[in-house]
Design a protein around this motif. Structure first.
Motif, PDB file in Angstrom:
ATOM      1  N   LEU B  33     -40.305  19.992  69.676  1.00 47.59           N
ATOM      2  CA  LEU B  33     -40.155  20.384  68.045  1.00 47.59           C
ATOM      3  C   LEU B  33     -38.763  20.008  67.604  1.00 47.59           C
ATOM      4  O   LEU B  33     -38.641  19.584  66.450  1.00 47.59           O
ATOM      5  N   TRP B  34     -37.857  20.246  68.666  1.00 43.27           N
ATOM      6  CA  TRP B  34     -36.392  19.877  67.991  1.00 43.27           C
ATOM      7  C   TRP B  34     -35.923  18.404  67.843  1.00 43.27           C
ATOM      8  O   TRP B  34     -34.967  18.127  67.345  1.00 43.27           O
ATOM      9  N   GLU B  35     -37.011  17.696  68.466  1.00 40.03           N
ATOM     10  CA  GLU B  35     -36.756  16.254  68.432  1.00 40.03           C
ATOM     11  C   GLU B  35     -37.258  15.534  66.994  1.00 40.03           C
ATOM     12  O   GLU B  35     -37.178  14.333  66.861  1.00 40.03           O
ATOM     13  N   PRO B  67     -35.696  24.350  64.858  1.00 41.52           N
ATOM     14  CA  PRO B  67     -36.329  23.290  64.210  1.00 41.52           C
ATOM     15  C   PRO B  67     -36.853  23.648  62.836  1.00 41.52           C
ATOM     16  O   PRO B  67     -36.907  24.909  62.525  1.00 41.52           O
TER      17      PRO B  67
END
Lengths: 425, 507
Positions: B33-35, B67
């Motif tokens: 999710l953070w990417e 995110p």
């Protein structure tokens, strides 16, 4: 029986293949006295429709939070759950999977729990988090046990108003040891840890600097317990703690009469090998592709047996997934907005309820929950309001009442509640 | 041909430039999710905040670093992840001692009724009589099925139930002044949670050797018991983890009781007995139930479980709280009891799992539950009968609801239990439990459960025979490389442990 696919023929074929004439021949090692003659209290099998009717009847005997104004918290919170959370966690691939022991066919669970660990670590300001604990109460006890292992000390200080169930679980576990002392107050040179709840049981948020200093002076670890995790969208992260643990039911999980909820556990990196519970780590597969796997298993009971850091095995996997999906939906802005909405609802409730004669606000600083004093016995008030369809909060001692408001609380709810309360005092 | 190659090159290039996100057919790679690119909007819409002055008494939190993506992106993310999981709804899942049976969706439906899902554990009891009635009935039925009349539903999982049970025993000894009883006997074939639990309760573990026979013998038990003066109890799984019923259990429990010890039965394998045999009638004093095994509540990729315990009338007063009481049709929660060991879980336990378990029990009824046990046992014996000539059987049957094989024969050709497990993965099945119990080398513990039809069991047998035959013929090479058709191949677990990366961090 609708859940049993074997047929009369398949059973006969298998008996023949095994070489016995009846299933009871396979139970030949069981003492005859242990066979059940009849099950008086267990009825015969029922159709899906019948079961649904019976249990639907039971459910209808309960007051659901959505049935009327609702102001009860005390460690279990009524929040909105986006529809897609339940959709995702009911997918067969998540719902009916096992603990991810075969990582090649469990990357979905593994990656989601890796995301869960990341979310928890970010929210608490800790370096690492595990894959979940049973609930906030047991997570707190596991934190105390971990502090005892690390410091080799056996005194546990409770620094402020800890949830009574958390205290109760801690005390029960500690009865297993002859020489552990649990006390309220400040740490000394023999203290393993200070346990500090924020917001505390009466709803007051705490700062940690003074406690950090006391811990540094005595060598005790600082454990911060959070049982309303949405508060971390508004209150500062307890990043100075050594262990941050608690309850994350507020994000993604219904109250469900007290469980299943979601314990979480996070700490500083240097303590990772002393942690209880499952951990998911990143690695690569034979083709060098990024992958996830259960790791640092040598802490755990299936390897270390009586020397394990904890006896925990199954944890709250699907609850951790629900939390992760809900957090993903909220995102940074949504999570902070949600925290703000909770606080604003509680401020509104506090303003309105203290307008009533005979009501005093006891918790002056709060997140979404606070205690008030009434001019009457709180238990009586709660019961009387329940009869009117209002769930009025948690009755503390005598005339004190703990009230909670969340994003679910409407102005109308507050108005109905205040009018009813006013008529009673 | 050339054009096809061009397309392939384009896909490969695309996959390389975006190292984790790419797709082939139905197989999607997926970033964390953070990417993902940070969106403007949350995936949840809220009313506007009013922006009032904070009354928290502490500074407001700054950026967290979470995110931010929209709802369709979130749904797609998790649906893609889900496609990388195997589950009982996919196919055969013969994981020994784990009882991976079908999870009826009716149970999910009823647990979500607002009267259950939206009830708060601290509401006035007058407003939750239905929930308490449900818990009371489940207590009653578990008592009836086990022959252990006093039930506490609170423990959160099997291991937590073990803890609750062993603490009940400890509390009983304390109440009787038997504080010198500090030893717990545990067979070498036990689940890891047994010795771990006993240790957490402050007990010293003494191992009963069963390696030779796969069963407890009176001799081995007597040797471990000694004069029994300091023995608080024993923790035994019955049927045991070798899939066998403990033939001498009655005599052994009598000897234990004579020495003043209590018999804790790990109920992980209750599926072989449910509705047919009562543990309380072969000497058990305390046992836990795994509602997520015997009573079909979903395993959920690792929980939530639920591990109620049952004890004899003699031990009732020491049980943990809470326990649900019925006073002429009015239900209440007993939160305190003078002799109780206290509370082990917040609130009342995993209530949502209690609903599902009762739904399962009512659906089967007394007649269906007995059939559950019988079908589970028959199926395991059928597998044993079909594979006993191909695989080493360390202990002769009949078995109960699971059968134990080993890789002894195949290992001579270099094919190990791990290879067999990974080959099953390649052939679209979840492997059995491997390398457990520890009393045999290269264990393969197979539990088919009653919700598997004969055709599916036969398919498993065919694959297992194929592995044995190919191994015998020396065609072993593929088995070392499997799986190859899965989203990932074998993982580097050493790397994961040596350099732990336990969360995403910004580069």
């Amino acid at each position: 029986m609708r859940y049993l696919p074997q047929t009369k023929k398949s059973r006969e074929d298998m008996l023949e293949a095994v070489g016995v004439s009846s299933v009871d021949d396979l139970y030949k090692d069981v003492p005859k006295s242990a066979f059940i003659e009849g099950l008086a209290d267990v009825p015969l099998h029922k159709s899906e429709l019948e079961v649904e009717r019976i249990l639907g009847g039971y459910a209808n005997e309960n007051h659901a939070a959505s049935d009327g104004p609702f102001f009860l918290g005390a460690g279990c919170y009524y929040h909105h759950i986006p529809a897609s959370v339940d959709h995702i966690i009911q997918r067969s691939e998540f719902l009916t999977a096992y603990t991810p022991y075969q990582p090649e066919i469990a990357q979905g669970t593994l990656m989601a729990v890796y995301e869960f660990q990341t979310f928890i670590a970010q929210l608490t300001g800790m370096d690492v988090a595990n894959a979940s604990m049973y609930d906030g109460a047991t997570a707190t006890t596991e934190a105390a046990l971990m502090a005892m292992r690390i410091t080799k000390r056996n005194k546990l200080a409770i620094g402020n108003a800890l949830h009574p169930d958390y205290r109760g679980v801690l005390l029960s576990y500690m009865k297993n040891y002859d020489d552990v002392d649990v006390f309220d107050g400040e740490p000394d040179e023999d203290t393993a840890c200070v346990i500090l709840q924020s917001p505390d049981f009466y709803g007051k948020p705490h700062v940690y600097d003074v406690w950090r200093k006391k811990c540094d002076e005595t060598g005790a670890l600082l454990i911060v317990v959070v049982n309303e995790i949405i508060s971390l969208g508004l209150l500062p992260a307890p990043a100075v703690a050594d262990i941050v643990c608690g309850e994350a039911q507020s994000v993604g999980l219904p109250m469900s009469f007290g469980g299943p909820h979601l314990g979480f556990f996070s700490c500083r990196e240097k303590f990772v090998r002393q942690m209880p519970g499952r951990l998911i780590g990143e690695t690569v597969d034979e083709d060098g592709r990024r992958s996830y796997v259960l790791t640092l298993n040598t802490r755990e009971q299936h390897i270390r047996r009586e020397k394990a850091t904890s006896n925990i095995c199954t944890n709250q996997g699907l609850c951790a997934l629900a939390f992760t999906v809900h957090m993903a939906l909220l995102g940074e802005d949504g999570f902070k907005t949600l925290a703000r909405l909770n606080h604003e609802a509680a401020c509104k409730l506090a303003d309105e309820v203290t307008k009533i004669d005979g009501v005093t606000l006891l918790t002056k600083s709060f997140f979404n929950e606070f205690a008030i004093a009434l001019s009457k016995n709180a238990g009586d008030v709660v019961n009387a309001l329940a009869a009117k369809g209002i769930i009025a909060g948690y009755a503390l001692d005598d005339n004190q009442l703990l009230l909670c408001a969340t994003e679910m609380t409407t102005d109308d709810d507050i108005s109905v509640f205040c009018t009813a309360l006013k008529g009673m005092l | 041909m050339a054009a096809e190659r061009d397309v392939q090159t384009m896909i490969d290039t695309a996959a390389e430039t975006s190292s984790h996100e790419g797709a082939r057919g139905l197989h999607y790679e997926e970033n964390l999710l953070w990417e993902k690119e940070r969106g403007d909007e949350s995936g949840v819409d809220f009313p506007d905040i009013k922006g009032i002055d904070l009354r928290t008494g502490v500074p407001e939190r700054g950026a967290i670093g979470l995110p931010q993506v929209s709802e369709p992106q979130v749904v797609r993310h998790f649906v893609r992840l889900s496609t990388w999981n195997y589950s009982i709804d996919h196919g055969f899942f013969p994981l020994g001692s784990c009882t991976m049976k079908h999870n009826p969706r009716l149970n999910e439906k009823v647990a979500r009724f607002p009267g259950f899902a939206q009830a708060h554990p601290l509401q006035p009891v007058s407003t939750v009589q239905g929930a308490l009635k449900l818990m009371y009935e489940l207590q009653d039925i578990l008592g009836e099925l086990s022959g252990l009349p006093a039930i506490c539903l609170a423990p959160a999982a099997g291991a937590h139930g073990e803890l609750a049970g062993m603490m009940t025993i400890r509390r009983a000894h304390e109440a009787q002044g038997n504080t010198h009883k500090k030893i717990v006997l545990v067979p070498d074939s036990a689940h890891g949670t047994n010795p771990s639990t006993a240790a957490i309760c402050g007990y010293t573990i003494k191992t009963i050797i069963t390696k030779e026979t796969g069963r407890l013998t009176v001799e081995a038990f007597k040797e471990a018991l000694g004069d029994g003066r300091d023995v608080a109890g024993m923790m035994v799984t019955n049927p045991n983890t070798c899939g066998l019923f403990e033939t001498d259990i009655q005599e052994i429990s009598d000897l234990l009781h004579e020495a003043g010890g209590y018999f804790y039965c790990d109920g992980a394998n209750f599926n072989a007995l449910v509705g047919k045999i009562r543990p309380g009638d072969f000497g058990v004093d305390v046992m836990h139930f795994n509602l997520h095994k015997t009573f079909s509540t979903p395993h959920g990729g690792g929980g939530p479980g639920s591990g109620p315990i049952g004890v004899t009338e003699e031990l009732r007063s020491y049980l943990p709280v809470p326990v649900i009481k019925n006073e002429s049709g009015s239900y209440r929660i007993e939160n305190e009891r003078k002799e109780s060991l206290g509370r082990l879980k917040g609130f009342h336990g995993q209530f949502g799992m209690h609903v599902r378990a009762l739904s399962y029990i009512l659906s089967h009824g007394a007649d269906g539950l007995k059939q559950v046990a019988e079908d589970a046992v028959l199926s395991a014996n059928y597998i044993l009968s079909q594979l006993k000539d191909d695989y080493h059987v360390p202990y002769a049957g009949p078995c109960m609801h699971e059968c134990l094989l080993t890789d002894k024969v195949q290992k001579e050709k270099g094919v190990t239990t791990l290879d067999i497990a990974k080959t099953l993965v390649e052939y679209g099945m979840h492997p059995m439990t491997v390398y457990f119990p520890l009393v045999v080398s290269g264990a393969l513990l197979i539990e088919p459960t009653e919700t598997e039809g004969k055709d599916s069991i036969d398919h498993f047998i065919t694959v297992m025979k194929h592995i044995a035959e190919e191994t015998k013929a020396g065609n072993t090479e593929p088995f070392h490389n499997f799986p190859v058709s899965t989203p990932r191949r074998r993982l580097d677990e050493v790397k994961a442990a040596r350099h732990p990366r336990l969360r995403w961090k910004p580069e």
